[in-house]
Design a protein around this motif. Structure first.
Motif, PDB file in Angstrom:
ATOM      1  N   TYR A 148       0.975  -1.139   0.018  1.00 24.28           N
ATOM      2  CA  TYR A 148      -0.002   0.056   0.007  1.00 24.28           C
ATOM      3  C   TYR A 148       0.687   1.116  -0.184  1.00 24.28           C
ATOM      4  CZ  TYR A 148      -3.513   3.547   1.593  1.00 24.28           C
ATOM      5  OH  TYR A 148      -4.127   4.597   1.627  1.00 24.28           O
ATOM      6  N   TRP A 149       2.008   1.063   0.673  1.00 22.44           N
ATOM      7  CA  TRP A 149       2.830   2.311   0.794  1.00 22.44           C
ATOM      8  C   TRP A 149       3.739   2.375  -0.349  1.00 22.44           C
ATOM      9  CZ3 TRP A 149       3.728   0.997   6.864  1.00 22.44           C
ATOM     10  CH2 TRP A 149       2.662   1.475   7.374  1.00 22.44           C
ATOM     11  N   LEU A 150       3.958   1.277  -1.200  1.00 24.73           N
ATOM     12  CA  LEU A 150       4.537   1.303  -2.337  1.00 24.73           C
ATOM     13  C   LEU A 150       6.179   1.076  -1.894  1.00 24.73           C
ATOM     14  CD1 LEU A 150       3.100   4.024  -4.558  1.00 24.73           C
ATOM     15  CD2 LEU A 150       2.502   1.630  -4.696  1.00 24.73           C
ATOM     16  N   PHE A 151       6.362   0.047  -1.211  1.00 22.82           N
ATOM     17  CA  PHE A 151       7.671   0.099  -0.794  1.00 22.82           C
ATOM     18  C   PHE A 151       8.325  -0.974  -1.892  1.00 22.82           C
ATOM     19  CE2 PHE A 151       7.511   0.710   4.167  1.00 22.82           C
ATOM     20  CZ  PHE A 151       7.523   2.054   3.846  1.00 22.82           C
ATOM     21  N   SER A 152       9.532  -0.928  -2.192  1.00 26.50           N
ATOM     22  CA  SER A 152      10.224  -1.758  -3.305  1.00 26.50           C
ATOM     23  C   SER A 152      10.108  -3.346  -2.808  1.00 26.50           C
ATOM     24  CB  SER A 152      11.619  -1.449  -3.405  1.00 26.50           C
ATOM     25  OG  SER A 152      12.484  -1.663  -2.462  1.00 26.50           O
ATOM     26  N   PRO A 153      10.216  -4.188  -3.979  1.00 21.28           N
ATOM     27  CA  PRO A 153      10.354  -5.551  -3.460  1.00 21.28           C
ATOM     28  C   PRO A 153      11.351  -5.983  -2.851  1.00 21.28           C
ATOM     29  CG  PRO A 153       9.672  -5.175  -5.873  1.00 21.28           C
ATOM     30  CD  PRO A 153       9.970  -3.920  -5.229  1.00 21.28           C
ATOM     31  N   VAL A 154      12.528  -5.402  -2.854  1.00 22.08           N
ATOM     32  CA  VAL A 154      13.836  -5.658  -2.435  1.00 22.08           C
ATOM     33  C   VAL A 154      13.622  -5.292  -0.836  1.00 22.08           C
ATOM     34  CG1 VAL A 154      16.287  -5.103  -1.884  1.00 22.08           C
ATOM     35  CG2 VAL A 154      15.460  -5.235  -4.097  1.00 22.08           C
ATOM     36  N   PHE A 155      13.099  -4.100  -0.524  1.00 21.71           N
ATOM     37  CA  PHE A 155      12.856  -3.776   0.826  1.00 21.71           C
ATOM     38  C   PHE A 155      11.779  -4.915   1.687  1.00 21.71           C
ATOM     39  CE2 PHE A 155      10.309  -1.851   4.346  1.00 21.71           C
ATOM     40  CZ  PHE A 155      11.372  -1.340   5.010  1.00 21.71           C
ATOM     41  N   ILE A 156      10.798  -4.981   0.842  1.00 24.41           N
ATOM     42  CA  ILE A 156       9.648  -6.002   1.230  1.00 24.41           C
ATOM     43  C   ILE A 156      10.244  -7.261   1.606  1.00 24.41           C
ATOM     44  CG2 ILE A 156       7.644  -7.283   0.987  1.00 24.41           C
ATOM     45  CD1 ILE A 156       6.878  -4.736  -0.962  1.00 24.41           C
ATOM     46  N   LEU A 157      11.139  -7.931   0.767  1.00 25.19           N
ATOM     47  CA  LEU A 157      11.894  -9.325   1.070  1.00 25.19           C
ATOM     48  C   LEU A 157      12.774  -9.239   2.148  1.00 25.19           C
ATOM     49  CD1 LEU A 157      12.049 -12.094  -0.056  1.00 25.19           C
ATOM     50  CD2 LEU A 157      13.752 -11.414  -1.668  1.00 25.19           C
ATOM     51  N   ILE A 158      13.479  -8.363   2.156  1.00 27.16           N
ATOM     52  CA  ILE A 158      14.611  -8.167   3.432  1.00 27.16           C
ATOM     53  C   ILE A 158      13.985  -7.848   4.533  1.00 27.16           C
ATOM     54  CG2 ILE A 158      16.685  -7.150   4.293  1.00 27.16           C
ATOM     55  CD1 ILE A 158      17.485  -6.647   1.319  1.00 27.16           C
ATOM     56  N   PHE A 159      13.395  -6.716   4.942  1.00 31.73           N
ATOM     57  CA  PHE A 159      12.653  -6.471   5.961  1.00 31.73           C
ATOM     58  C   PHE A 159      11.804  -7.539   6.659  1.00 31.73           C
ATOM     59  CE2 PHE A 159       9.590  -4.310   8.863  1.00 31.73           C
ATOM     60  CZ  PHE A 159      10.672  -3.813   9.747  1.00 31.73           C
ATOM     61  N   GLY A 160      10.819  -8.210   5.561  1.00 36.11           N
ATOM     62  CA  GLY A 160       9.975  -9.148   6.020  1.00 36.11           C
ATOM     63  C   GLY A 160      10.429 -10.459   6.289  1.00 36.11           C
ATOM     64  N   SER A 161      11.699 -10.832   5.511  1.00 42.16           N
ATOM     65  CA  SER A 161      12.101 -11.997   6.193  1.00 42.16           C
ATOM     66  C   SER A 161      12.814 -11.924   7.478  1.00 42.16           C
ATOM     67  CB  SER A 161      13.286 -12.437   5.067  1.00 42.16           C
ATOM     68  OG  SER A 161      12.552 -12.401   4.049  1.00 42.16           O
ATOM     69  N   LEU A 162      13.518 -10.928   7.740  1.00 37.64           N
ATOM     70  CA  LEU A 162      14.033 -10.575   9.112  1.00 37.64           C
ATOM     71  C   LEU A 162      13.042 -10.411  10.083  1.00 37.64           C
ATOM     72  CD1 LEU A 162      16.986  -8.125   8.062  1.00 37.64           C
ATOM     73  CD2 LEU A 162      17.117 -10.479   8.644  1.00 37.64           C
TER      74      LEU A 162
END
Length: 487
Positions: free
Chosen positions: A437-451
Motif C-alpha cells: 500500500y505504501w509502495l515499498f520496493s520488492p527488495v525492501f519487502i523481501l529483506i525486512f519481511g524475512s528478518l
C-alpha cells in the motif's frame, strides 16, 4: 569422538557449509536466469529427464548398500567400483547413440547435441559413487560439502561467462559437466581409498540382493520426480517446462539446505542403530522435529514472498513461475517431515517397503497429471503436490510399525513449528499488505519481511516450547566443542 558427537558435528558443519554452497548456487542460478530464456532452461530440463533415466541404471542401489552394511571389506568396494564404472561407460555410449531419437520425440532438434554432451555425466558420476559412500560412512560431510563448493564455484563461473558471451543453452550444459568433473576430482583428492583390479561375483550378488529394491524404487522415483518434466515438456512445451524447472530448482535448493543435508547423515546414523530400536526411534523423532523447526518457516516464507523472490532474483520474464513456487512450497512442508522415511526403511533392511511406497506415489502422480494437464501448468503442479499428501498416511503407518511410535507421538512433535509458522505467516502477510500500500520496493519487502518474520518465529517458538530452544543450545555446544561425549 563418540557416535552422538560425530552425528551432531556432521549435521552442524555440513548444514553450515551446505548453506553457503546453496546460497552460492542460488546466486549463480539467478544470474543465469537473467541472462538466459525460459526455453533454454526448458531444453536442459528435457535433457535431464533422459539423463535421470540413465542414472537409475548407473547406481543400482550400490551406494546405499555400502553405507548400510555393518561390516565392509575391500572386496565389496572393488566390486561396486568396477561394476559402476562399466555401467557408466555403457550408459554414456547409449546416451550418445540414442540422443537423436529422444530429440525427435520432443520435436526439438537442438536436443540431440545437448543430450549427447550431458551423457558424459554418467561416466563422471560412475567414478564418484564408491568414494562418496565411503565418506558418508565416515560422516565426512565437511569434505563432501567442500567438494560441492569447488564444483559450484568453478562450474558456475564458466557457465556465467559463457552466458554473457551469448552461448545460450550451452552455458547450462557446460556448467553441469564442469561442476561434476571438478567435484569428482576433489573427491578422489581427499579420499585415500583406491580400487584394485578385483571383482567378486559373490560380493556383486550380495550388493545386488539389497540394492535391487532401491533400484526399483529409483525407477519409481523417476516417475514421481521426473515424469512431470517429461510430460510437461512433451505436452505443454519447452517454455512451460522452463517455468516449472525454475520453480523446481528453487524448491530443490531450499530442500538441499533445510532437509537433504540431515537426510544424507541420517542413513549412516540410523544404520548404526538398526539393532537398537529405542535409540533409533529417538534419533528419528529428534531428526524430524529439528528439521521441521527450520523447514516449516522457510517454506512458508517462500510461499508468501514468492512474487518478491522472482522479481528481485530472476526478473520480470519469470513472473509465470510465481504460483508454481508457492504451490511447491506446500510440498516442502510435508516433505520435510517425511524425508527420513526412506532412511529408516533402508537402515532397518526394509528397502522393499520404500519401493512399494514409491509405487503408490507414482500411481497418484500419473492419475493426477492425466486429470490436471488440460488445465495448464498450475493445475499440474497442484496435482503433483496433492499426491504427496495422499500417500503420507501410508508412509506414516509403515514408520509407526517399524519404530513402534504412535500417530499422536509423531504429530505432536510438529506442533511448535506449525503454530510458530502460522503466527509468522499472519504477521508478515499483514506487513506485506501495508508495504505494498505504501509502495515499498520488492527488495525492501523481501529483506525486512524475512528478518522480521524470523524474529517473530523465534519468539513464538520460545513462548510455545522453551525446552526446544534449550535443546538447540545444547546441540550447538556439542557441535562446537572438541570434548568427547559419552553416548
Amino acid at each position: 569422538m563418540s557416535f552422538k558427537q560425530k552425528v551432531i558435528n556432521s549435521v552442524f558443519w555440513s548444514a553450515a557449509q551446505g548453506l553457503g554452497n546453496q546460497i552460492l548456487s542460488l546466486i549463480i542460478f539467478a544470474v543465469l536466469a537473467r541472462l538466459l530464456t525460459p526455453k533454454d532452461f526448458g531444453l536442459v530440463a528435457m535433457a535431464n529427464v533422459f539423463l535421470a533415466v540413465l542414472q537409475i541404471f548407473l547406481e543400482q542401489g550400490f551406494t546405499q548398500s555400502l553405507i548400510q552394511r555393518q561390516e565392509l571389506d575391500q572386496d565389496y568396494l572393488d566390486t561396486a567400483f568396477w561394476t559402476t564404472l562399466v555401467i557408466g561407460v555403457l550408459m554414456t555410449l547409449f546416451g550418445v547413440m540414442t540422443a537423436p531419437l529422444f530429440a525427435d520425440f520432443f520435436h526439438q532438434p537442438q536436443l540431440t547435441l545437448v543430450v549427447q554432451w550431458l551423457s558424459l555425466l554418467c561416466f563422471i558420476f560412475s567414478l564418484s559413487q564408491v568414494q562418496q559412500a565411503l565418506l558418508e560412512r565416515k560422516f565426512a560431510f565437511k569434505v563432501i560439502a567442500t567438494r560441492l563448493l569447488f564444483g559450484t564455484i568453478i562450474g558456475g563461473f564458466i557457465g556465467v561467462v559463457m552466458a554473457l558471451r551469448g552461448y545460450g543453452v550451452w552455458s547450462l550444459v557446460t556448467q553441469q559437466i564442469v561442476q561434476a568433473t571438478v567435484g569428482t576430482i576433489v573427491l578422489w583428492k581427499v579420499s585415500d581409498w583406491r580400487p584394485r583390479w578385483y571383482f567378486s561375483r559373490e560380493c556383486y550378488q550380495d550388493l545386488s540382493n539389497f540394492g535391487i529394491h532401491i533400484f526399483g524404487f529409483k525407477i519409481v522415483s523417476f516417475f514421481n520426480d521426473k515424469a512431470n518434466d517429461f510430460l510437461i515438456g512433451y505436452i505443454l512445451g519447452a517454455v512451460a517446462l522452463g517455468y516449472y524447472s525454475l520453480a523446481s530448482r528453487i524448491f530443490s535448493i531450499v530442500t538441499q539446505v533445510v532437509v537433504k543435508t540431515s537426510q544424507d547423515i541420517a542413513l549412516p546414523a540410523f544404520s548404526r542403530l538398526q539393532n537398537e530400536p529405542e535409540r533409533l526411534c529417538r534419533a528419528f523423532s529428534q531428526a524430524t522435529q529439528f528439521t521441521s523447526l527450520i523447514a516449516f518457516p522457510t517454506f512458508s516464507g517462500i510461499a508468501v514472498f514468492a512474487p518478491e523472490i522472482i522479481i528481485v532474483f530472476f526478473g520480470q520474464q519469470w513472473l509465470s513461475a510465481i504460483p508454481l513456487i508457492s504451490i511447491l512450497s506446500l510440498m516442502g512442508l510435508l516433505r520435510s517431515v517425511t524425508y527420513f522415511t526412506a532412511s529408516v526403511f533402508v537402515a532397518m533392511n526394509k528397502p522393499s517397503w520404500w519401493f512399494q511406497l514409491g509405487l503408490l506415489k507414482m500411481f497418484f502422480n500419473l492419475i493426477g497429471f492425466l486429470i490436471a494437464y488440460p488445465f495448464g501448468i498450475v493445475a499440474v503442479t497442484w496435482a503433483y503436490v496433492i499426491r504427496l499428501y495422499l500417500a503420507f498416511p501410508v508412509g506414516q503407518w509403515a514408520i509407526s510399525k517399524l519404530l513402534k511410535i504412535t500417530w499422536g507421538e509423531y504429530l505432536r512433535q510438529f506442533i511448535p513449528s506449525f503454530v510458530g509458522s502460522v503466527i509468522m505467516i499472519l504477521v508478515i502477510y499483514s506487513l506485506k499488505i501495508l508495504f505494498n500500500y505504501w509502495l515499498f520496493s520488492p527488495v525492501f519487502i523481501l529483506i525486512f519481511g524475512s528478518l522480521f518474520g524470523a524474529v517473530v518465529y523465534g519468539l513464538a517458538i520460545y513462548l510455545i516450547a522453551p525446552d526446544i530452544i534449550q535443546k538447540i543450545i545444547e546441540i550447538v555446544k556439542i557441535a562446537t566443542s572438541r570434548k568427547k561425549i559419552e553416548t
